[in-house]
Design an enzyme around this catalytic site. Structure first.
Site, PDB file in Angstrom:
ATOM      1  N   PHE A   5       0.885  -1.582   0.265  1.00  0.00           N
ATOM      2  CA  PHE A   5      -0.042  -0.027  -0.054  1.00  0.00           C
ATOM      3  C   PHE A   5       0.398   1.287  -0.303  1.00  0.00           C
ATOM      4  O   PHE A   5       1.297   1.280   0.562  1.00  0.00           O
ATOM      5  CB  PHE A   5      -1.252   0.168   0.883  1.00  0.00           C
ATOM      6  CG  PHE A   5      -2.549  -0.713   1.166  1.00  0.00           C
ATOM      7  CD1 PHE A   5      -3.772  -0.024   0.771  1.00  0.00           C
ATOM      8  CD2 PHE A   5      -2.135  -2.176   1.440  1.00  0.00           C
ATOM      9  CE1 PHE A   5      -4.495  -1.197   0.661  1.00  0.00           C
ATOM     10  CE2 PHE A   5      -3.241  -3.308   1.198  1.00  0.00           C
ATOM     11  CZ  PHE A   5      -4.624  -2.471   0.907  1.00  0.00           C
ATOM     12  N   ASP A   6       0.454   2.357  -1.090  1.00  0.00           N
ATOM     13  CA  ASP A   6       0.808   3.735  -0.478  1.00  0.00           C
ATOM     14  C   ASP A   6       0.265   4.287   0.376  1.00  0.00           C
ATOM     15  O   ASP A   6      -0.616   4.430   0.876  1.00  0.00           O
ATOM     16  CB  ASP A   6       0.863   4.096  -2.248  1.00  0.00           C
ATOM     17  CG  ASP A   6       0.688   5.888  -2.299  1.00  0.00           C
ATOM     18  OD1 ASP A   6       2.080   5.897  -1.457  1.00  0.00           O
ATOM     19  OD2 ASP A   6       0.208   6.533  -2.579  1.00  0.00           O
ATOM     20  N   LEU A   7       1.374   4.901   0.892  1.00  0.00           N
ATOM     21  CA  LEU A   7      -0.079   5.605   2.044  1.00  0.00           C
ATOM     22  C   LEU A   7      -0.102   7.055   1.858  1.00  0.00           C
ATOM     23  O   LEU A   7      -1.571   7.204   2.239  1.00  0.00           O
ATOM     24  CB  LEU A   7       2.232   6.077   2.938  1.00  0.00           C
ATOM     25  CG  LEU A   7       1.255   6.849   3.754  1.00  0.00           C
ATOM     26  CD1 LEU A   7       0.494   5.591   5.039  1.00  0.00           C
ATOM     27  CD2 LEU A   7       3.094   7.373   5.161  1.00  0.00           C
ATOM     28  N   ASP A   8       0.639   8.251   1.197  1.00  0.00           N
ATOM     29  CA  ASP A   8      -0.641   9.631   0.967  1.00  0.00           C
ATOM     30  C   ASP A   8      -1.382   9.251  -0.181  1.00  0.00           C
ATOM     31  O   ASP A   8      -0.572   9.126  -0.868  1.00  0.00           O
ATOM     32  CB  ASP A   8       0.688  10.454   0.241  1.00  0.00           C
ATOM     33  CG  ASP A   8       1.579  10.854   1.804  1.00  0.00           C
ATOM     34  OD1 ASP A   8       1.439  10.915   2.832  1.00  0.00           O
ATOM     35  OD2 ASP A   8       2.716  10.684   2.030  1.00  0.00           O
ATOM     36  N   ASP A 161      -2.689   5.918  -5.866  1.00  0.00           N
ATOM     37  CA  ASP A 161      -3.414   6.531  -5.844  1.00  0.00           C
ATOM     38  C   ASP A 161      -3.144   7.880  -7.306  1.00  0.00           C
ATOM     39  O   ASP A 161      -3.429   8.275  -7.970  1.00  0.00           O
ATOM     40  CB  ASP A 161      -3.662   7.960  -5.130  1.00  0.00           C
ATOM     41  CG  ASP A 161      -2.747   8.874  -4.862  1.00  0.00           C
ATOM     42  OD1 ASP A 161      -1.671   8.197  -4.012  1.00  0.00           O
ATOM     43  OD2 ASP A 161      -2.717  10.035  -4.576  1.00  0.00           O
TER      44      ASP A 161
END
Length: 210
Positions: A5-8, A161
Protein backbone atom coordinates in the site's frame (compact mmCIF):
# COMPACT_ATOMS: atom_id res chain seq x y z
CA UNK A 1 -1.46 -12.30 -1.59
CA UNK A 2 1.16 -9.67 -0.77
CA UNK A 3 -0.59 -6.29 -0.80
CA UNK A 4 1.70 -3.26 -0.92
CA UNK A 5 0.00 0.00 0.00
CA UNK A 6 1.03 3.54 -0.82
CA UNK A 7 0.55 5.92 2.12
CA UNK A 8 -0.34 9.48 1.02
CA UNK A 9 -3.53 9.55 -1.00
CA UNK A 10 -4.24 5.86 -0.43
CA UNK A 11 -4.38 5.22 3.31
CA UNK A 12 -4.39 8.83 4.52
CA UNK A 13 -5.38 12.26 3.23
CA UNK A 14 -2.18 14.14 4.01
CA UNK A 15 -2.82 17.26 1.95
CA UNK A 16 -2.99 19.59 4.97
CA UNK A 17 0.40 18.63 6.39
CA UNK A 18 2.27 18.38 3.09
CA UNK A 19 1.00 21.72 1.78
CA UNK A 20 1.79 23.46 5.07
CA UNK A 21 5.35 22.08 5.03
CA UNK A 22 5.92 23.11 1.40
CA UNK A 23 4.74 26.65 2.21
CA UNK A 24 7.03 26.67 5.26
CA UNK A 25 10.01 25.76 3.07
CA UNK A 26 9.29 28.54 0.58
CA UNK A 27 8.79 31.01 3.44
CA UNK A 28 12.16 30.09 4.95
CA UNK A 29 13.79 30.69 1.56
CA UNK A 30 11.97 33.98 1.03
CA UNK A 31 10.36 32.70 -2.16
CA UNK A 32 6.67 32.98 -3.01
CA UNK A 33 5.03 29.55 -2.96
CA UNK A 34 2.99 28.39 -5.97
CA UNK A 35 -0.74 28.92 -5.59
CA UNK A 36 -1.57 25.30 -6.41
CA UNK A 37 0.23 22.68 -4.33
CA UNK A 38 -2.05 19.63 -4.44
CA UNK A 39 -0.04 18.07 -7.28
CA UNK A 40 3.07 18.12 -5.03
CA UNK A 41 1.65 15.13 -3.17
CA UNK A 42 3.30 12.02 -4.55
CA UNK A 43 6.40 13.09 -6.51
CA UNK A 44 9.82 13.32 -4.80
CA UNK A 45 10.27 16.71 -3.11
CA UNK A 46 13.48 17.55 -4.97
CA UNK A 47 11.72 16.97 -8.27
CA UNK A 48 8.97 19.42 -7.30
CA UNK A 49 11.14 22.14 -5.74
CA UNK A 50 13.76 22.27 -8.52
CA UNK A 51 11.81 24.21 -11.21
CA UNK A 52 10.83 26.91 -8.70
CA UNK A 53 14.39 27.32 -7.42
CA UNK A 54 16.14 27.53 -10.81
CA UNK A 55 17.43 23.98 -10.35
CA UNK A 56 19.95 25.37 -7.87
CA UNK A 57 21.15 22.26 -6.02
CA UNK A 58 21.97 24.04 -2.75
CA UNK A 59 18.64 25.87 -2.59
CA UNK A 60 16.73 22.70 -3.45
CA UNK A 61 18.51 20.83 -0.65
CA UNK A 62 17.78 23.69 1.75
CA UNK A 63 14.10 23.60 0.75
CA UNK A 64 13.93 19.87 1.45
CA UNK A 65 15.53 20.38 4.86
CA UNK A 66 13.09 23.19 5.72
CA UNK A 67 10.21 20.95 4.65
CA UNK A 68 11.45 18.17 6.92
CA UNK A 69 12.02 20.67 9.74
CA UNK A 70 8.29 21.35 10.00
CA UNK A 71 7.16 17.86 9.05
CA UNK A 72 9.16 16.28 11.87
CA UNK A 73 7.42 18.37 14.52
CA UNK A 74 3.97 19.10 13.12
CA UNK A 75 3.34 17.85 9.60
CA UNK A 76 3.33 14.13 10.34
CA UNK A 77 0.24 14.58 12.53
CA UNK A 78 -1.70 16.68 9.99
CA UNK A 79 -3.66 14.05 8.14
CA UNK A 80 -6.89 12.08 8.27
CA UNK A 81 -7.67 8.44 7.46
CA UNK A 82 -9.95 7.97 4.46
CA UNK A 83 -13.43 6.59 5.27
CA UNK A 84 -13.61 2.76 5.27
CA UNK A 85 -9.84 2.35 5.02
CA UNK A 86 -9.61 0.88 8.52
CA UNK A 87 -12.32 -1.70 7.80
CA UNK A 88 -10.70 -2.52 4.46
CA UNK A 89 -7.30 -3.18 6.02
CA UNK A 90 -8.81 -5.24 8.84
CA UNK A 91 -10.75 -7.38 6.36
CA UNK A 92 -7.74 -7.92 4.10
CA UNK A 93 -5.60 -8.95 7.08
CA UNK A 94 -8.33 -11.30 8.34
CA UNK A 95 -8.49 -12.89 4.89
CA UNK A 96 -4.84 -13.89 5.25
CA UNK A 97 -3.14 -11.33 3.03
CA UNK A 98 0.34 -10.06 3.87
CA UNK A 99 0.33 -6.25 4.08
CA UNK A 100 3.13 -3.72 3.80
CA UNK A 101 3.50 0.01 3.13
CA UNK A 102 5.63 1.31 0.24
CA UNK A 103 5.86 5.09 0.32
CA UNK A 104 7.82 7.97 -1.20
CA UNK A 105 8.11 9.44 2.31
CA UNK A 106 11.45 8.84 4.05
CA UNK A 107 11.00 5.99 6.51
CA UNK A 108 11.76 8.25 9.49
CA UNK A 109 8.68 10.33 8.62
CA UNK A 110 6.41 7.52 7.51
CA UNK A 111 7.03 5.20 10.47
CA UNK A 112 5.42 7.35 13.21
CA UNK A 113 2.42 7.90 10.95
CA UNK A 114 1.91 4.20 10.29
CA UNK A 115 2.60 3.21 13.90
CA UNK A 116 -0.04 5.66 15.12
CA UNK A 117 -2.74 4.51 12.74
CA UNK A 118 -5.41 2.46 14.54
CA UNK A 119 -4.72 -0.35 12.07
CA UNK A 120 -0.96 0.21 11.79
CA UNK A 121 -0.05 -3.16 13.29
CA UNK A 122 -1.63 -4.88 10.28
CA UNK A 123 1.42 -3.93 8.20
CA UNK A 124 4.38 -6.28 8.56
CA UNK A 125 6.92 -3.96 6.94
CA UNK A 126 7.43 -0.37 5.83
CA UNK A 127 9.52 0.70 2.85
CA UNK A 128 10.61 4.31 2.34
CA UNK A 129 13.44 5.83 0.28
CA UNK A 130 16.73 7.19 1.52
CA UNK A 131 16.00 10.83 2.52
CA UNK A 132 18.98 11.98 0.41
CA UNK A 133 17.71 10.32 -2.75
CA UNK A 134 16.25 12.53 -5.52
CA UNK A 135 14.00 9.66 -6.60
CA UNK A 136 10.94 8.04 -5.09
CA UNK A 137 12.40 4.60 -5.93
CA UNK A 138 8.99 2.89 -5.88
CA UNK A 139 10.18 0.17 -8.27
CA UNK A 140 13.25 -0.54 -6.13
CA UNK A 141 11.25 -0.65 -2.91
CA UNK A 142 8.64 -2.94 -4.45
CA UNK A 143 11.40 -5.29 -5.60
CA UNK A 144 12.81 -5.29 -2.06
CA UNK A 145 9.39 -6.16 -0.63
CA UNK A 146 8.90 -9.04 -3.05
CA UNK A 147 12.31 -10.41 -2.07
CA UNK A 148 11.78 -9.93 1.68
CA UNK A 149 8.43 -11.72 1.68
CA UNK A 150 9.52 -14.34 -0.87
CA UNK A 151 6.32 -13.51 -2.74
CA UNK A 152 5.32 -14.76 -6.16
CA UNK A 153 4.83 -11.86 -8.56
CA UNK A 154 1.46 -13.19 -9.71
CA UNK A 155 0.29 -12.99 -6.09
CA UNK A 156 1.59 -9.47 -5.39
CA UNK A 157 -0.19 -6.15 -5.89
CA UNK A 158 0.77 -2.50 -5.46
CA UNK A 159 -2.14 -0.29 -4.46
CA UNK A 160 -1.82 3.49 -4.90
CA UNK A 161 -3.32 6.73 -6.15
CA UNK A 162 -0.56 8.04 -8.46
CA UNK A 163 1.21 6.83 -11.57
CA UNK A 164 4.41 6.37 -9.52
CA UNK A 165 2.72 3.43 -7.79
CA UNK A 166 1.55 1.87 -11.03
CA UNK A 167 4.91 2.54 -12.71
CA UNK A 168 6.59 0.62 -9.88
CA UNK A 169 4.15 -2.26 -10.27
CA UNK A 170 4.66 -2.46 -14.03
CA UNK A 171 8.45 -2.39 -13.62
CA UNK A 172 8.22 -5.42 -11.33
CA UNK A 173 5.64 -7.37 -13.31
CA UNK A 174 3.00 -7.30 -10.57
CA UNK A 175 -0.61 -6.09 -10.43
CA UNK A 176 -1.03 -2.34 -10.10
CA UNK A 177 -4.34 -1.32 -8.53
CA UNK A 178 -5.20 2.36 -8.76
CA UNK A 179 -7.45 4.08 -6.22
CA UNK A 180 -9.69 7.00 -7.16
CA UNK A 181 -10.09 8.73 -3.78
CA UNK A 182 -6.55 10.10 -3.64
CA UNK A 183 -4.54 12.74 -5.48
CA UNK A 184 -4.32 11.14 -8.92
CA UNK A 185 -7.15 10.54 -11.36
CA UNK A 186 -8.51 7.86 -13.67
CA UNK A 187 -6.67 9.13 -16.76
CA UNK A 188 -3.30 9.18 -14.99
CA UNK A 189 -3.72 5.69 -13.56
CA UNK A 190 -5.04 4.14 -16.77
CA UNK A 191 -2.24 5.70 -18.80
CA UNK A 192 0.30 4.19 -16.40
CA UNK A 193 -1.19 0.74 -16.97
CA UNK A 194 -3.27 0.02 -13.87
CA UNK A 195 -4.75 -3.49 -13.88
CA UNK A 196 -7.84 -2.28 -12.04
CA UNK A 197 -9.29 0.84 -10.44
CA UNK A 198 -11.03 0.98 -7.06
CA UNK A 199 -13.70 3.66 -6.63
CA UNK A 200 -13.87 3.19 -2.87
CA UNK A 201 -11.70 1.40 -0.30
CA UNK A 202 -13.96 -1.60 0.30
CA UNK A 203 -13.78 -2.43 -3.41
CA UNK A 204 -10.24 -3.63 -2.72
CA UNK A 205 -11.47 -6.54 -0.62
CA UNK A 206 -13.03 -8.20 -3.64
CA UNK A 207 -10.37 -7.10 -6.13
CA UNK A 208 -7.57 -8.62 -4.06
CA UNK A 209 -9.40 -11.86 -3.32
CA UNK A 210 -8.68 -13.35 -6.74
Amino acid sequence: MLCLFDLDGTLIDSEEGIVACVRHAFDRLGVAAPAELRHWIGPPLRHSFAPFLDHDHERVEAAVEYYHERFHTLGWREHSVYPDIEETIIRLKAAGHELAVVTSKPERHARPIVENLPFGKAFSRLYGPDPLSPHSEKATMIAAAIADFGAAREYTAMIGDRHFDIDGAVANGIRGVGVLWGFGDRAELEKAGAHALAKQPLDLVGMLAA
